[in-house]
Design a protein around this motif. Structure first.
Motif, PDB file in Angstrom:
ATOM      1  N   LYS A 141       0.824  -1.210   0.000  1.00  0.00           N
ATOM      2  CA  LYS A 141       0.000   0.000   0.000  1.00  0.00           C
ATOM      3  C   LYS A 141       0.864   1.268   0.000  1.00  0.00           C
ATOM      4  O   LYS A 141       0.569   2.245  -0.689  1.00  0.00           O
ATOM      5  N   LEU A 142       1.927   1.261   0.775  1.00  0.00           N
ATOM      6  CA  LEU A 142       2.831   2.421   0.807  1.00  0.00           C
ATOM      7  C   LEU A 142       3.471   2.634  -0.568  1.00  0.00           C
ATOM      8  O   LEU A 142       3.615   3.778  -1.022  1.00  0.00           O
ATOM      9  N   HIS A 143       3.832   1.541  -1.227  1.00  0.00           N
ATOM     10  CA  HIS A 143       4.403   1.635  -2.580  1.00  0.00           C
ATOM     11  C   HIS A 143       3.376   2.204  -3.554  1.00  0.00           C
ATOM     12  O   HIS A 143       3.696   3.070  -4.379  1.00  0.00           O
ATOM     13  N   LEU A 144       2.123   1.746  -3.441  1.00  0.00           N
ATOM     14  CA  LEU A 144       1.054   2.212  -4.317  1.00  0.00           C
ATOM     15  C   LEU A 144       0.820   3.719  -4.151  1.00  0.00           C
ATOM     16  O   LEU A 144       0.524   4.425  -5.112  1.00  0.00           O
ATOM     17  N   ALA A 145       0.957   4.192  -2.911  1.00  0.00           N
ATOM     18  CA  ALA A 145       0.755   5.615  -2.617  1.00  0.00           C
ATOM     19  C   ALA A 145       2.035   6.426  -2.750  1.00  0.00           C
ATOM     20  O   ALA A 145       2.057   7.609  -2.418  1.00  0.00           O
ATOM     21  N   ASN A 146       3.104   5.780  -3.223  1.00  0.00           N
ATOM     22  CA  ASN A 146       4.407   6.437  -3.394  1.00  0.00           C
ATOM     23  C   ASN A 146       4.928   6.988  -2.061  1.00  0.00           C
ATOM     24  O   ASN A 146       5.524   8.057  -2.009  1.00  0.00           O
ATOM     25  N   LEU A 147       4.667   6.237  -0.985  1.00  0.00           N
ATOM     26  CA  LEU A 147       5.094   6.660   0.356  1.00  0.00           C
ATOM     27  C   LEU A 147       6.025   5.648   1.002  1.00  0.00           C
ATOM     28  O   LEU A 147       6.239   5.679   2.220  1.00  0.00           O
ATOM     29  N   ASN A 148       6.590   4.739   0.192  1.00  0.00           N
ATOM     30  CA  ASN A 148       7.430   3.685   0.762  1.00  0.00           C
ATOM     31  C   ASN A 148       8.664   4.243   1.480  1.00  0.00           C
ATOM     32  O   ASN A 148       9.155   3.646   2.435  1.00  0.00           O
ATOM     33  N   LYS A 149       9.129   5.417   1.056  1.00  0.00           N
ATOM     34  CA  LYS A 149      10.300   6.019   1.704  1.00  0.00           C
ATOM     35  C   LYS A 149       9.942   6.632   3.058  1.00  0.00           C
ATOM     36  O   LYS A 149      10.823   7.006   3.827  1.00  0.00           O
ATOM     37  N   LYS A 150       8.649   6.744   3.352  1.00  0.00           N
ATOM     38  CA  LYS A 150       8.199   7.359   4.609  1.00  0.00           C
ATOM     39  C   LYS A 150       7.967   6.323   5.716  1.00  0.00           C
ATOM     40  O   LYS A 150       7.611   6.680   6.834  1.00  0.00           O
ATOM     41  N   LYS A 151       8.140   5.052   5.398  1.00  0.00           N
ATOM     42  CA  LYS A 151       7.757   3.954   6.299  1.00  0.00           C
ATOM     43  C   LYS A 151       8.337   4.109   7.711  1.00  0.00           C
ATOM     44  O   LYS A 151       7.642   3.869   8.703  1.00  0.00           O
ATOM     45  N   ASN A 194      -3.263  11.679  -6.878  1.00  0.00           N
ATOM     46  CA  ASN A 194      -3.061  10.536  -7.766  1.00  0.00           C
ATOM     47  C   ASN A 194      -2.838   9.253  -6.951  1.00  0.00           C
ATOM     48  O   ASN A 194      -3.318   8.168  -7.316  1.00  0.00           O
ATOM     49  N   ALA A 195      -2.137   9.387  -5.825  1.00  0.00           N
ATOM     50  CA  ALA A 195      -1.925   8.238  -4.937  1.00  0.00           C
ATOM     51  C   ALA A 195      -3.256   7.764  -4.353  1.00  0.00           C
ATOM     52  O   ALA A 195      -3.505   6.554  -4.254  1.00  0.00           O
ATOM     53  N   LEU A 196      -4.129   8.707  -3.985  1.00  0.00           N
ATOM     54  CA  LEU A 196      -5.459   8.347  -3.465  1.00  0.00           C
ATOM     55  C   LEU A 196      -6.264   7.604  -4.523  1.00  0.00           C
ATOM     56  O   LEU A 196      -6.942   6.609  -4.227  1.00  0.00           O
ATOM     57  N   LYS A 197      -6.158   8.068  -5.772  1.00  0.00           N
ATOM     58  CA  LYS A 197      -6.835   7.372  -6.877  1.00  0.00           C
ATOM     59  C   LYS A 197      -6.361   5.918  -6.964  1.00  0.00           C
ATOM     60  O   LYS A 197      -7.180   4.998  -7.098  1.00  0.00           O
ATOM     61  N   ASN A 198      -5.048   5.712  -6.862  1.00  0.00           N
ATOM     62  CA  ASN A 198      -4.502   4.353  -6.929  1.00  0.00           C
ATOM     63  C   ASN A 198      -4.991   3.479  -5.784  1.00  0.00           C
ATOM     64  O   ASN A 198      -5.317   2.298  -5.972  1.00  0.00           O
ATOM     65  N   LEU A 199      -5.063   4.048  -4.585  1.00  0.00           N
ATOM     66  CA  LEU A 199      -5.535   3.299  -3.419  1.00  0.00           C
ATOM     67  C   LEU A 199      -7.002   2.907  -3.583  1.00  0.00           C
ATOM     68  O   LEU A 199      -7.395   1.772  -3.294  1.00  0.00           O
ATOM     69  N   ILE A 200      -7.815   3.860  -4.047  1.00  0.00           N
ATOM     70  CA  ILE A 200      -9.245   3.579  -4.247  1.00  0.00           C
ATOM     71  C   ILE A 200      -9.416   2.461  -5.265  1.00  0.00           C
ATOM     72  O   ILE A 200     -10.170   1.505  -5.049  1.00  0.00           O
ATOM     73  N   ASN A 201      -8.713   2.571  -6.387  1.00  0.00           N
ATOM     74  CA  ASN A 201      -8.884   1.584  -7.465  1.00  0.00           C
ATOM     75  C   ASN A 201      -8.330   0.208  -7.115  1.00  0.00           C
ATOM     76  O   ASN A 201      -8.739  -0.795  -7.697  1.00  0.00           O
ATOM     77  N   SER A 202      -7.416   0.144  -6.141  1.00  0.00           N
ATOM     78  CA  SER A 202      -6.842  -1.147  -5.751  1.00  0.00           C
ATOM     79  C   SER A 202      -7.687  -1.857  -4.700  1.00  0.00           C
ATOM     80  O   SER A 202      -7.499  -3.048  -4.451  1.00  0.00           O
ATOM     81  N   HIS A 203      -8.609  -1.141  -4.079  1.00  0.00           N
ATOM     82  CA  HIS A 203      -9.371  -1.701  -2.963  1.00  0.00           C
ATOM     83  C   HIS A 203     -10.385  -2.731  -3.456  1.00  0.00           C
ATOM     84  O   HIS A 203     -11.132  -2.481  -4.406  1.00  0.00           O
TER      85      HIS A 203
END
Length: 579
Positions: A141-151, A194-203
């Motif tokens: 999920k973090l990768h999908l939202a482009n937040l993997n570096k924030k883990k 755009n990250a929110l769009k990816n999260l919604i579409n992956s759910h």
């Protein structure tokens, strides 16, 4: 999963719903739309906690239905001393520790059966939320939202937009049967949207999302629920197709309404003649003819087209400027810097002319709101405002510009209006009915509060507007009305916004914050940058053509040229197929 049947609900001040019905089923990603103040958030509250509300009708929710929720009002807790991973996995980690603790107790306990039962319950709870793979699921999920570096960052180090995405991920990972989100897009920058769009579409589960964001509406949903004028309409399909169907209904309804009006008018003439004749001629046949005509008229009136989704409430936003000045420098910023824990902006230089309409953009947390506030305060030597400039400010923190503890009436007396009638007439243009002028501002929806801010700004007749996220919480119809108002405004505008549809439609150029500084960008370059990152190659051109055709249809309807409107609708349908 959820069934609402003939549900009605009222506030003391107004009715919200009249016998509305809809269902939510497996596989549906549903956008929940409607005018500001129509009761969308209240309906979500009823679904989440029906025992708190006295409503008529039925609300059926499958037993053991687990609901996840992301609020529009969630705020980043800067004091929370936990990493992003720990925050997202809080429930999983808690259950892991509980299971480990029970196992340790079982090694030495005499009452083994009781502990075994507790162990099974904890394990079942862990399995129910997909605990076995929670660490890899968090990474995905973090990768999908482009937040993997924030883990491994602390939650307190995130921007507001990043924290919103983290909350969405946290709720999704609990694997709810129904996931509800209330305007999750508010204040998100382009990348985070755009990250929110990816999260919604992956759910994989059912989604019910209150949103006014045109990007999300066009790209994320397979069902639309539209709440308007106390009634509700369901549509299985994309938002873009729903809008077309709504436009086609509008053409048909207006055409039929004109036919009804003509027939009613003809019948009224005949009734008047029969009334005149029966005054001087009391024959029974004349009286019967009159009664028959009156009954026919009543049937025609009852049949008259009723279309709550065609006659959508749209505020008449007009931004006045009673002090236009010749083109000159309205605002000059020289070597401006600002820092809190770290430097936000450094050696900023730009100027805005008295007729410029400028969007200030940049990632969440880069200092846009801080700069806008400093310009409005105008007490910095590095900020120079033309002496002939009168500024008005719209804040994303609505209580900053509205006294929420007082009524709408009192707010506008404070602005300078003299009579109740004057206020009532003025704010009716913004969609506020007479019965709510004595309502406390705090009871309004977030969208209504923003409309109220715009009404105050217009009343100020300022010649420079500072607007901080003016489209946040506004329904799509209010956004379109505001677009037109900004285009028509005769003065300077500096606007913070993440809504690139809005920016493209009504701004002259962009000031973009990058690497703690500001650079000017033409609208052409801005379009190229945004659409290259987020859309297919021809998307922008098709969208512009679509908007042009929709405008032509509206003009054709205004001229009652229904044949042209129908031809244009066919053209619009072909453009939608390309999208």
């Amino acid at each position: 999963m959820i069934k609402v049947d003939n549900l009605s609900y009222s506030f003391p001040q107004k009715d919200l719903y009249t016998k509305i019905s809809f269902t939510l089923e497996d596989g549906q990603h549903c956008a929940f739309i409607g005018s500001s103040g129509s009761g969308k958030s209240t309906l979500v509250d009823i679904i989440m906690d029906p025992e708190r509300y006295m409503f008529d009708g039925k609300l059926e929710i499958e037993p053991n239905c687990r609901i996840g929720y992301v609020s529009q009002f969630s705020q980043l807790d800067k004091t929370k001393e936990t990493t992003v991973f720990e925050y997202i996995g809080e429930e999983f980690i808690k259950l892991q520790h509980e299971i480990a603790s029970i196992c340790t107790e079982m090694e030495t306990a005499s009452d083994y059966d009781v502990l075994l039962e507790k162990y099974k319950q904890a394990l079942d709870a862990f399995d129910a939320i997909g605990g076995d793979n929670f660490e890899s699921n968090i990474d995905k999920k973090l990768h999908l939202a482009n937040l993997n570096k924030k883990k491994n960052l602390m939650v307190s180090e995130l921007s507001g937009g990043e924290f919103k995405l983290i909350q969405v991920i946290k709720e999704m990972l609990k694997d709810p049967d129904l996931m509800i989100m209330d305007e999750p897009e508010v204040f998100l920058d382009f990348e985070n949207l755009n990250a929110l769009k990816n999260l919604i579409n992956s759910h994989k589960g059912i989604l019910l999302v209150i949103t006014h964001n045109r990007y999300l509406l066009n790209h994320c949903f397979n069902k639309i629920i539209h709440l308007e004028n106390m009634e509700l309409q369901e549509f299985d399909g994309r938002y873009i197709d729903y809008n077309l169907a709504l436009l086609q209904s509008k053409i048909e309804a207006q055409e039929l309404a004109i036919g009804d009006d003509n027939e009613i008018a003809r019948n009224e003439i005949i009734i008047d003649k029969l009334r005149y004749i029966t005054t001087y001629n009391s024959e029974a046949s004349r009286g019967k003819a009159l009664k028959a005509r009156v009954k026919n008229q009543e049937r025609l009136e009852a049949r008259r087209i009723k279309a709550p989704f065609v006659e959508i409430k749209q505020p008449n936003i007009r931004l006045f400027n009673n002090h236009e000045i010749e083109e000159s420098i309205a605002l000059k910023v020289t070597d401006y810097s600002v820092s809190f824990d770290e430097i936000l902006l450094e050696n900023i230089n730009f100027e805005i002319k008295s007729t410029d309409k400028v969007a200030l953009i940049g990632s969440n947390g880069t200092g846009k709101t801080t700069l806008l506030r400093e310009i409005f305060k105008n007490n910095q030597p590095s900020i120079e405002v033309n002496k002939d400039i009168n500024m008005a400010y719209l804040s994303q923190l609505q209580s900053e510009m509205l006294n929420e503890s007082q009524t709408i009436l009192d707010e506008f007396f404070d602005v300078g209006f003299k009579t109740t009638d004057e206020i009532t007439s003025y704010i009716s243009n913004y969609g506020f009915d007479n019965e709510i002028i004595n309502q406390k501002i705090e009871s309004l929806s977030s969208g209504e509060k923003n409309i109220l801010q715009l009404a105050k700004i217009s009343a100020s007749k300022a010649n420079m507007l500072l607007l901080d996220e003016p489209t946040s919480h506004l329904d799509t119809y209010s956004q379109i009305a505001l677009e037109k108002a900004l285009k028509d405004y005769k003065g300077a505008i500096l606007m913070v916004s993440h809504d690139y549809y809005f920016i493209v439609n009504c701004m002259d150029y962009v000031l973009i914050i990058e690497d703690k500084t500001i650079r000017k960008m033409t609208m052409r370059k801005f379009r190229k940058m945004i659409y290259a990152n987020h859309f297919d190659r021809d998307y922008l051109e098709i969208e512009e053509n679509k908007k042009s055709v929709e405008t032509k249809i509206e003009l054709a309807l205004r001229d009652t040229n229904y044949e042209l409107a129908k031809v244009l609708t066919e053209e619009l349908e072909e453009l939608i197929k390309l999208l």
